[in-house]
Write a protein that holds these residues in place. Structure first.
Motif, mmCIF file in Angstrom:
data_model
loop_
_atom_site.group_PDB
_atom_site.id
_atom_site.type_symbol
_atom_site.label_atom_id
_atom_site.label_comp_id
_atom_site.label_asym_id
_atom_site.label_seq_id
_atom_site.Cartn_x
_atom_site.Cartn_y
_atom_site.Cartn_z
ATOM 1 N N VAL A 149 31.302 29.841 34.535
ATOM 2 C CA VAL A 149 30.151 30.558 34.739
ATOM 3 C C VAL A 149 29.881 31.603 35.929
ATOM 4 C CG1 VAL A 149 27.819 29.986 35.312
ATOM 5 C CG2 VAL A 149 29.061 28.258 33.976
ATOM 6 N N LYS A 150 30.819 31.148 36.860
ATOM 7 C CA LYS A 150 30.763 32.299 37.915
ATOM 8 C C LYS A 150 31.658 33.467 37.776
ATOM 9 C CE LYS A 150 32.687 28.947 40.609
ATOM 10 N NZ LYS A 150 33.144 28.131 41.735
ATOM 11 N N LEU A 151 32.718 33.556 36.997
ATOM 12 C CA LEU A 151 33.269 34.496 36.402
ATOM 13 C C LEU A 151 32.357 35.442 35.423
ATOM 14 C CD1 LEU A 151 36.728 33.035 36.183
ATOM 15 C CD2 LEU A 151 36.326 35.054 37.735
ATOM 16 N N ASP A 152 31.890 34.725 34.641
ATOM 17 C CA ASP A 152 30.841 35.325 33.844
ATOM 18 C C ASP A 152 29.934 36.109 34.292
ATOM 19 O OD1 ASP A 152 32.256 34.428 31.514
ATOM 20 O OD2 ASP A 152 30.762 32.722 31.279
ATOM 21 N N MET A 153 29.484 35.656 35.482
ATOM 22 C CA MET A 153 28.258 36.249 36.309
ATOM 23 C C MET A 153 28.910 37.547 36.896
ATOM 24 S SD MET A 153 26.286 33.139 38.111
ATOM 25 C CE MET A 153 24.927 34.252 38.803
ATOM 26 N N LEU A 154 29.907 37.288 37.368
ATOM 27 C CA LEU A 154 30.524 38.578 38.197
ATOM 28 C C LEU A 154 30.861 39.521 37.367
ATOM 29 C CD1 LEU A 154 31.407 39.999 40.692
ATOM 30 C CD2 LEU A 154 33.484 38.796 40.661
ATOM 31 N N ASN A 162 30.705 50.253 34.156
ATOM 32 C CA ASN A 162 31.743 50.504 33.090
ATOM 33 C C ASN A 162 33.169 51.219 33.892
ATOM 34 O OD1 ASN A 162 32.573 51.414 30.579
ATOM 35 N ND2 ASN A 162 31.821 53.517 30.665
ATOM 36 N N PRO A 163 33.543 50.372 34.724
ATOM 37 C CA PRO A 163 34.835 50.763 35.475
ATOM 38 C C PRO A 163 36.081 51.117 34.491
ATOM 39 C CG PRO A 163 34.520 48.585 35.500
ATOM 40 C CD PRO A 163 33.340 49.120 34.959
ATOM 41 N N SER A 164 36.851 52.005 34.973
ATOM 42 C CA SER A 164 38.053 52.356 34.018
ATOM 43 C C SER A 164 39.239 51.516 34.228
ATOM 44 C CB SER A 164 38.400 54.059 34.397
ATOM 45 O OG SER A 164 38.783 54.053 35.851
ATOM 46 N N THR A 165 39.160 50.829 35.379
ATOM 47 C CA THR A 165 40.203 49.869 35.729
ATOM 48 C C THR A 165 39.667 48.395 36.236
ATOM 49 O OG1 THR A 165 40.462 50.797 38.094
ATOM 50 C CG2 THR A 165 42.038 51.660 36.062
ATOM 51 N N PRO A 166 40.366 47.593 36.030
ATOM 52 C CA PRO A 166 39.789 45.865 36.644
ATOM 53 C C PRO A 166 39.501 46.245 38.189
ATOM 54 C CG PRO A 166 41.497 45.776 35.293
ATOM 55 C CD PRO A 166 41.558 47.342 35.448
ATOM 56 N N PHE A 167 38.587 45.392 38.902
ATOM 57 C CA PHE A 167 38.569 45.244 40.233
ATOM 58 C C PHE A 167 39.622 44.194 40.765
ATOM 59 C CE2 PHE A 167 34.698 47.359 39.336
ATOM 60 C CZ PHE A 167 34.144 48.032 40.525
ATOM 61 N N THR A 168 40.440 44.520 41.667
ATOM 62 C CA THR A 168 41.130 43.721 42.156
ATOM 63 C C THR A 168 40.529 42.960 43.391
ATOM 64 O OG1 THR A 168 43.258 45.153 41.571
ATOM 65 C CG2 THR A 168 43.497 43.275 43.370
ATOM 66 N N ILE A 169 40.356 41.510 43.032
ATOM 67 C CA ILE A 169 39.525 40.864 43.904
ATOM 68 C C ILE A 169 40.534 39.537 44.778
ATOM 69 C CG2 ILE A 169 37.528 39.472 44.108
ATOM 70 C CD1 ILE A 169 36.552 40.819 41.629
ATOM 71 N N LEU A 189 41.880 31.329 34.717
ATOM 72 C CA LEU A 189 40.906 31.991 33.702
ATOM 73 C C LEU A 189 41.077 33.526 34.070
ATOM 74 C CD1 LEU A 189 37.646 29.864 33.896
ATOM 75 C CD2 LEU A 189 39.309 29.805 32.227
ATOM 76 N N ASN A 190 41.881 33.754 34.773
ATOM 77 C CA ASN A 190 41.980 35.206 35.204
ATOM 78 C C ASN A 190 42.129 36.288 34.182
ATOM 79 O OD1 ASN A 190 42.158 37.284 37.190
ATOM 80 N ND2 ASN A 190 44.110 37.096 37.587
ATOM 81 N N GLY A 191 42.922 35.913 33.233
ATOM 82 C CA GLY A 191 43.276 37.039 31.992
ATOM 83 C C GLY A 191 42.262 37.046 31.186
ATOM 84 N N ASN A 192 41.155 36.362 31.285
ATOM 85 C CA ASN A 192 40.023 36.422 30.278
ATOM 86 C C ASN A 192 39.064 37.199 30.388
ATOM 87 O OD1 ASN A 192 41.433 33.903 29.453
ATOM 88 N ND2 ASN A 192 39.907 32.528 29.777
ATOM 89 N N TYR A 193 39.145 38.068 31.572
ATOM 90 C CA TYR A 193 38.180 39.038 32.089
ATOM 91 C C TYR A 193 38.662 40.433 32.090
ATOM 92 C CZ TYR A 193 35.390 34.973 32.660
ATOM 93 O OH TYR A 193 34.790 33.721 32.186
ATOM 94 N N GLU A 194 37.933 41.455 31.231
ATOM 95 C CA GLU A 194 38.322 42.848 31.347
ATOM 96 C C GLU A 194 38.452 43.441 32.632
ATOM 97 O OE1 GLU A 194 37.240 46.974 28.965
ATOM 98 O OE2 GLU A 194 36.169 45.184 28.425
ATOM 99 N N HIS A 195 37.348 43.150 33.423
ATOM 100 C CA HIS A 195 37.098 43.730 34.716
ATOM 101 C C HIS A 195 37.383 43.056 36.105
ATOM 102 C CE1 HIS A 195 34.128 45.525 31.785
ATOM 103 N NE2 HIS A 195 35.010 46.784 32.137
#
Length: 340
Positions: A149-154, A162-169, A189-195
């Motif tokens: 849920v938290k990752l979905d929100m971010l 519309n970033p061209s590369t993922p945000f490294t957090i 779940l890190n690999g499940n998110y494009e950004h």
């Protein structure tokens, strides 16, 4: 005349005794063991006490408080001392280490127990799953949302730009048990998110009054060393997120801002977005559980659950600075918790 006076005195005496009997309240003895003196623990406990007294006005609630100063061993020692006295009607533990010590204690198996402000009751072995009941006469609520849920929100916020590369957090956290567990769930779940690209950055958990200060400095040092590879950081639930001035200290030394925080005060200080159960909600919800336990004289068969009240907060100044538009749906959810 003398007989009339005697009868009158006897009647008044009987009335007085009857009045005292009516006014006398049944007493409950409640013992509270806090893990450490940080805002979420202290404020949740205060709200718990206020709400319990409010919803049980027909009882005298006698509350005794202890603080383990961030040490599981200290919590065990406190419980051993409490066990030498007559058993209380309810033992309440606040946060993970005090709860771990209480759940493991065989001296309190028959005493009803309640925990609050514990992120991971399943990982702590209290129950096999959320919704299950414990065989050790203990119940409570997890106050943290699921990692997805938290990752979905971010992801929803980052996608809007519309970033061209993922945000490294940077996932900053200490090795405090619940913090490590929550970070593990996020990384899984890190690999499940494009950004989103998460990187764990940890520091050893340090007990005592000076522990938060020492952990803050170590995390700041780690972020300084890695700031060139990071777009921001994530403040995970646990003692470190409660450290006073952490967001300002990191910004001063690295220029980095938190993109997600698991407490609302960090959003006020500059985190882009945050979601958490606030201490008022944690304390009041726990008080309602406590009333149920005291009425039943047992915590058995009361399932461990997740809280159903969470607060969403956003910081529009940070959003503008990072050029990350906040979706209108998030602003509606945040309501009075939009900061700048």
């Amino acid at each position: 005349m003398t007989k009339v006076l005697i009868f009158t005195l006897l009647a008044l005496s009987s009335l007085a005794l009857s009045t005292v009997s009516v006014l006398a309240k049944e007493a409950y003895r409640v013992v509270i063991v806090e893990t450490l003196p940080v805002p979420i623990v202290t404020e949740s406990r205060i709200e718990f006490e206020k709400e319990l007294v409010r919803i049980m006005p027909e009882y005298d609630i006698d509350i005794t408080r202890y603080n383990a100063e961030g040490s599981e061993l200290r919590a065990q020692t406190i419980l051993a001392e409490i066990a030498k006295e007559p058993a209380p009607d309810l033992v309440v533990s606040v946060a993970t280490l005090a709860t771990r010590a209480l759940n493991a204690s065989d001296q309190f198996v028959d005493v009803p127990k309640l925990f609050m402000a514990v992120s991971s009751p399943v990982e702590e072995g209290i129950v096999p799953a959320i919704g299950a009941s414990s065989e050790r006469n203990i119940t409570g609520e997890s106050h943290v949302l699921d990692a997805k849920v938290k990752l979905d929100m971010l992801e929803g916020v980052l996608r809007a730009s519309n970033p061209s590369t993922p945000f490294t957090i940077g996932l900053i956290h200490s090795t405090y048990p619940s913090s490590s567990s929550l970070v593990s769930h996020l990384l899984a779940l890190n690999g499940n998110y494009e950004h989103i690209n998460l990187v764990a950055i940890s520091t050893p958990y340090i007990e005592g009054d000076e522990g938060l200060t020492a952990m803050t400095e170590k995390i700041v040092e780690s972020l300084q060393q890695r700031k060139s590879e990071l777009d921001g950081y994530w403040l995970s639930s646990g003692p470190l997120v409660e450290a006073n001035g952490l967001v300002a200290r990191v910004k001063e030394k690295t220029g980095l801002l938190p993109l997600f925080a698991e407490n609302i005060s960090s959003v006020k200080e500059g985190a882009l977005i945050g979601v958490a159960s606030e201490p008022v909600s944690i304390g009041k919800s726990a008080a309602r559980k406590a009333k149920l336990i005291l009425d039943k004289k047992s915590a058995k068969n009361i399932p461990v659950e997740k809280m159903d009240t969470y607060t969403v907060a956003v910081n529009v100044t940070t959003a503008i600075k990072l050029q990350l538009p906040i979706p209108s749906s998030y602003l509606k959810l945040a309501k009075k918790h939009v900061y700048q």
